[in-house]
Design a protein around this motif. Structure first.
Motif, PDB file in Angstrom:
ATOM      1  N   GLU A 156       0.828  -1.206   0.000  1.00  0.00           N
ATOM      2  CA  GLU A 156       0.000   0.000   0.000  1.00  0.00           C
ATOM      3  C   GLU A 156       0.866   1.260   0.000  1.00  0.00           C
ATOM      4  OE1 GLU A 156      -3.001   1.179   3.321  1.00  0.00           O
ATOM      5  OE2 GLU A 156      -3.168  -0.988   2.999  1.00  0.00           O
ATOM      6  N   TYR A 157       1.869   1.275   0.873  1.00  0.00           N
ATOM      7  CA  TYR A 157       2.701   2.468   1.011  1.00  0.00           C
ATOM      8  C   TYR A 157       3.744   2.599  -0.089  1.00  0.00           C
ATOM      9  CZ  TYR A 157       0.359   4.006   5.120  1.00  0.00           C
ATOM     10  OH  TYR A 157      -0.607   4.479   5.968  1.00  0.00           O
ATOM     11  N   ILE A 158       4.118   1.505  -0.701  1.00  0.00           N
ATOM     12  CA  ILE A 158       5.010   1.601  -1.869  1.00  0.00           C
ATOM     13  C   ILE A 158       4.263   2.358  -2.970  1.00  0.00           C
ATOM     14  CG2 ILE A 158       6.109   0.307  -3.733  1.00  0.00           C
ATOM     15  CD1 ILE A 158       6.795  -1.856  -1.649  1.00  0.00           C
ATOM     16  N   LYS A 159       3.002   1.982  -3.187  1.00  0.00           N
ATOM     17  CA  LYS A 159       2.190   2.678  -4.197  1.00  0.00           C
ATOM     18  C   LYS A 159       1.974   4.133  -3.814  1.00  0.00           C
ATOM     19  CE  LYS A 159      -0.341  -1.378  -5.763  1.00  0.00           C
ATOM     20  NZ  LYS A 159      -1.640  -2.070  -5.770  1.00  0.00           N
ATOM     21  N   GLU A 160       1.654   4.375  -2.538  1.00  0.00           N
ATOM     22  CA  GLU A 160       1.357   5.730  -2.077  1.00  0.00           C
ATOM     23  C   GLU A 160       2.550   6.666  -2.217  1.00  0.00           C
ATOM     24  OE1 GLU A 160       0.271   7.736   2.095  1.00  0.00           O
ATOM     25  OE2 GLU A 160      -1.144   6.182   1.454  1.00  0.00           O
ATOM     26  N   GLY A 209      13.703 -10.768  -3.510  1.00  0.00           N
ATOM     27  CA  GLY A 209      13.657 -10.917  -2.058  1.00  0.00           C
ATOM     28  C   GLY A 209      12.734  -9.899  -1.414  1.00  0.00           C
ATOM     29  N   MET A 210      12.781  -8.673  -1.910  1.00  0.00           N
ATOM     30  CA  MET A 210      11.927  -7.632  -1.373  1.00  0.00           C
ATOM     31  C   MET A 210      10.453  -7.955  -1.645  1.00  0.00           C
ATOM     32  SD  MET A 210      11.530  -3.636  -2.362  1.00  0.00           S
ATOM     33  CE  MET A 210      10.528  -4.109  -3.764  1.00  0.00           C
ATOM     34  N   ASN A 211      10.151  -8.419  -2.856  1.00  0.00           N
ATOM     35  CA  ASN A 211       8.769  -8.754  -3.205  1.00  0.00           C
ATOM     36  C   ASN A 211       8.230  -9.888  -2.341  1.00  0.00           C
ATOM     37  OD1 ASN A 211       8.127  -6.820  -5.145  1.00  0.00           O
ATOM     38  ND2 ASN A 211       9.247  -7.950  -6.714  1.00  0.00           N
ATOM     39  N   LYS A 212       9.066 -10.838  -1.973  1.00  0.00           N
ATOM     40  CA  LYS A 212       8.627 -11.907  -1.069  1.00  0.00           C
ATOM     41  C   LYS A 212       8.220 -11.326   0.279  1.00  0.00           C
ATOM     42  CE  LYS A 212      11.142 -15.804  -3.026  1.00  0.00           C
ATOM     43  NZ  LYS A 212      12.146 -16.835  -2.819  1.00  0.00           N
ATOM     44  N   MET A 213       8.984 -10.373   0.764  1.00  0.00           N
ATOM     45  CA  MET A 213       8.659  -9.745   2.046  1.00  0.00           C
ATOM     46  C   MET A 213       7.400  -8.885   1.933  1.00  0.00           C
ATOM     47  SD  MET A 213      12.258  -8.649   3.660  1.00  0.00           S
ATOM     48  CE  MET A 213      13.394  -9.874   4.240  1.00  0.00           C
ATOM     49  N   VAL A 214       7.286  -8.154   0.845  1.00  0.00           N
ATOM     50  CA  VAL A 214       6.119  -7.293   0.635  1.00  0.00           C
ATOM     51  C   VAL A 214       4.841  -8.122   0.631  1.00  0.00           C
ATOM     52  CG1 VAL A 214       4.965  -5.876  -1.114  1.00  0.00           C
ATOM     53  CG2 VAL A 214       7.359  -5.441  -0.542  1.00  0.00           C
ATOM     54  N   ASN A 215       4.911  -9.326   0.106  1.00  0.00           N
ATOM     55  CA  ASN A 215       3.729 -10.182  -0.007  1.00  0.00           C
ATOM     56  C   ASN A 215       3.543 -11.139   1.166  1.00  0.00           C
ATOM     57  OD1 ASN A 215       2.647  -9.273  -2.585  1.00  0.00           O
ATOM     58  ND2 ASN A 215       4.564 -10.038  -3.416  1.00  0.00           N
ATOM     59  N   ALA A 216       4.450 -11.115   2.130  1.00  0.00           N
ATOM     60  CA  ALA A 216       4.320 -11.975   3.312  1.00  0.00           C
ATOM     61  C   ALA A 216       3.200 -11.441   4.203  1.00  0.00           C
ATOM     62  CB  ALA A 216       5.636 -12.015   4.080  1.00  0.00           C
ATOM     63  N   PRO A 217       2.443 -12.326   4.844  1.00  0.00           N
ATOM     64  CA  PRO A 217       1.355 -11.844   5.705  1.00  0.00           C
ATOM     65  C   PRO A 217       1.862 -11.105   6.945  1.00  0.00           C
ATOM     66  CG  PRO A 217       1.489 -14.244   5.771  1.00  0.00           C
ATOM     67  CD  PRO A 217       2.483 -13.767   4.763  1.00  0.00           C
ATOM     68  N   VAL A 218       2.957 -11.554   7.537  1.00  0.00           N
ATOM     69  CA  VAL A 218       3.518 -10.940   8.742  1.00  0.00           C
ATOM     70  C   VAL A 218       5.037 -11.027   8.680  1.00  0.00           C
ATOM     71  CG1 VAL A 218       3.614 -11.033  11.256  1.00  0.00           C
ATOM     72  CG2 VAL A 218       1.495 -11.627  10.104  1.00  0.00           C
ATOM     73  N   LEU A 219       5.693  -9.980   9.151  1.00  0.00           N
ATOM     74  CA  LEU A 219       7.158  -9.937   9.192  1.00  0.00           C
ATOM     75  C   LEU A 219       7.609  -9.617  10.605  1.00  0.00           C
ATOM     76  CD1 LEU A 219       7.629  -7.685   6.044  1.00  0.00           C
ATOM     77  CD2 LEU A 219       8.020 -10.147   6.159  1.00  0.00           C
ATOM     78  N   LYS A 220       8.897  -9.745  10.853  1.00  0.00           N
ATOM     79  CA  LYS A 220       9.462  -9.338  12.145  1.00  0.00           C
ATOM     80  C   LYS A 220       9.381  -7.816  12.243  1.00  0.00           C
ATOM     81  CE  LYS A 220      12.906 -12.989  12.579  1.00  0.00           C
ATOM     82  NZ  LYS A 220      14.339 -13.270  12.672  1.00  0.00           N
ATOM     83  N   LEU A 221       9.257  -7.326  13.459  1.00  0.00           N
ATOM     84  CA  LEU A 221       9.170  -5.886  13.687  1.00  0.00           C
ATOM     85  C   LEU A 221      10.397  -5.171  13.107  1.00  0.00           C
ATOM     86  CD1 LEU A 221       7.618  -3.528  14.869  1.00  0.00           C
ATOM     87  CD2 LEU A 221       8.729  -3.984  17.055  1.00  0.00           C
ATOM     88  N   GLU A 222      11.562  -5.784  13.220  1.00  0.00           N
ATOM     89  CA  GLU A 222      12.788  -5.174  12.686  1.00  0.00           C
ATOM     90  C   GLU A 222      12.691  -4.991  11.171  1.00  0.00           C
ATOM     91  OE1 GLU A 222      12.824  -8.004  14.603  1.00  0.00           O
ATOM     92  OE2 GLU A 222      13.538  -7.160  16.476  1.00  0.00           O
ATOM     93  N   THR A 223      12.054  -5.954  10.494  1.00  0.00           N
ATOM     94  CA  THR A 223      11.896  -5.865   9.042  1.00  0.00           C
ATOM     95  C   THR A 223      10.932  -4.750   8.685  1.00  0.00           C
ATOM     96  OG1 THR A 223      12.324  -8.231   8.878  1.00  0.00           O
ATOM     97  CG2 THR A 223      11.341  -7.172   6.958  1.00  0.00           C
ATOM     98  N   TYR A 224       9.817  -4.665   9.434  1.00  0.00           N
ATOM     99  CA  TYR A 224       8.888  -3.557   9.215  1.00  0.00           C
ATOM    100  C   TYR A 224       9.599  -2.223   9.412  1.00  0.00           C
ATOM    101  CZ  TYR A 224       4.631  -6.449   9.132  1.00  0.00           C
ATOM    102  OH  TYR A 224       3.661  -7.341   8.806  1.00  0.00           O
ATOM    103  N   GLN A 225      10.469  -2.140  10.421  1.00  0.00           N
ATOM    104  CA  GLN A 225      11.186  -0.890  10.699  1.00  0.00           C
ATOM    105  C   GLN A 225      12.092  -0.518   9.534  1.00  0.00           C
ATOM    106  OE1 GLN A 225      10.868   1.166  13.697  1.00  0.00           O
ATOM    107  NE2 GLN A 225      11.654   2.482  12.074  1.00  0.00           N
ATOM    108  N   LYS A 226      12.765  -1.503   8.937  1.00  0.00           N
ATOM    109  CA  LYS A 226      13.635  -1.225   7.787  1.00  0.00           C
ATOM    110  C   LYS A 226      12.825  -0.661   6.619  1.00  0.00           C
ATOM    111  CE  LYS A 226      17.153  -4.648   8.875  1.00  0.00           C
ATOM    112  NZ  LYS A 226      17.793  -5.900   8.476  1.00  0.00           N
ATOM    113  N   PHE A 227      11.670  -1.279   6.354  1.00  0.00           N
ATOM    114  CA  PHE A 227      10.815  -0.784   5.279  1.00  0.00           C
ATOM    115  C   PHE A 227      10.311   0.619   5.603  1.00  0.00           C
ATOM    116  CE2 PHE A 227      10.627  -5.109   3.664  1.00  0.00           C
ATOM    117  CZ  PHE A 227      10.466  -4.930   2.300  1.00  0.00           C
TER     118      PHE A 227
END
Length: 98
Positions: free
Chosen positions: A7-11, A29-47
Motif C-alpha cells: 500500500e505504502y510503496i504505491k502511495e 527478495g523484497m517482493n517476497k517480504m512485501v507479499n508476506a502476511p507478517v514480518l518481524k518488527l525489525e523488518t517492518y522498521q527497515k521498510f
C-alpha cells in the motif's frame, strides 16, 4: 492487522528497484517480504525507514490503532501503543511531525 507495505510503496510512488536498493536486497527478495502476511518488527522498521513513514503505518490502519488504544487496560502515553502481535511498545509519530 495486515502487512501494508505494498500500500505504502504505491502511495509514496517509489520504484521497487529503488526501494530494494535502499534495503540492500534484490527485488525478488523484497517482493517476497512485501507479499508476506507478517514480518518481524525489525523488518517492518527497515521498510518504514526506507519509505520515510512511521513503522506503525505498515502494520495498522488508523481505525485499528484507535481500537487498540480504546481497549487497552495499560495506560500508555497518547503517542504509544502495544503491538497486539508481538507486545512491543511502538511510538506513533504524526505525519506532520516527521
Amino acid at each position: 492487522m495486515e502487512n501494508r507495505i505494498k500500500e505504502y510503496i504505491k502511495e509514496t510512488g517509489i520504484m521497487q528497484k529503488e526501494l530494494a536498493k535502499k534495503l540492500d536486497m534484490t527485488t525478488v527478495g523484497m517482493n517476497k517480504m512485501v507479499n508476506a502476511p507478517v514480518l518481524k518488527l525489525e523488518t517492518y522498521q527497515k521498510f518504514a525507514d526506507a519509505l520515510g513513514i512511521p513503522v506503525w503505518k505498515l502494520i495498522l490502519s488508523d481505525a485499528e490503532l484507535e481500537e487498540i488504544r480504546s481497549e487497552s487496560t495499560v495506560i500508555l502515553p497518547s503517542d504509544e501503543f502495544r503491538c497486539p502481535k508481538c507486545g512491543a511498545i511502538l511510538k506513533v509519530i504524526p505525519a506532520d511531525e516527521e
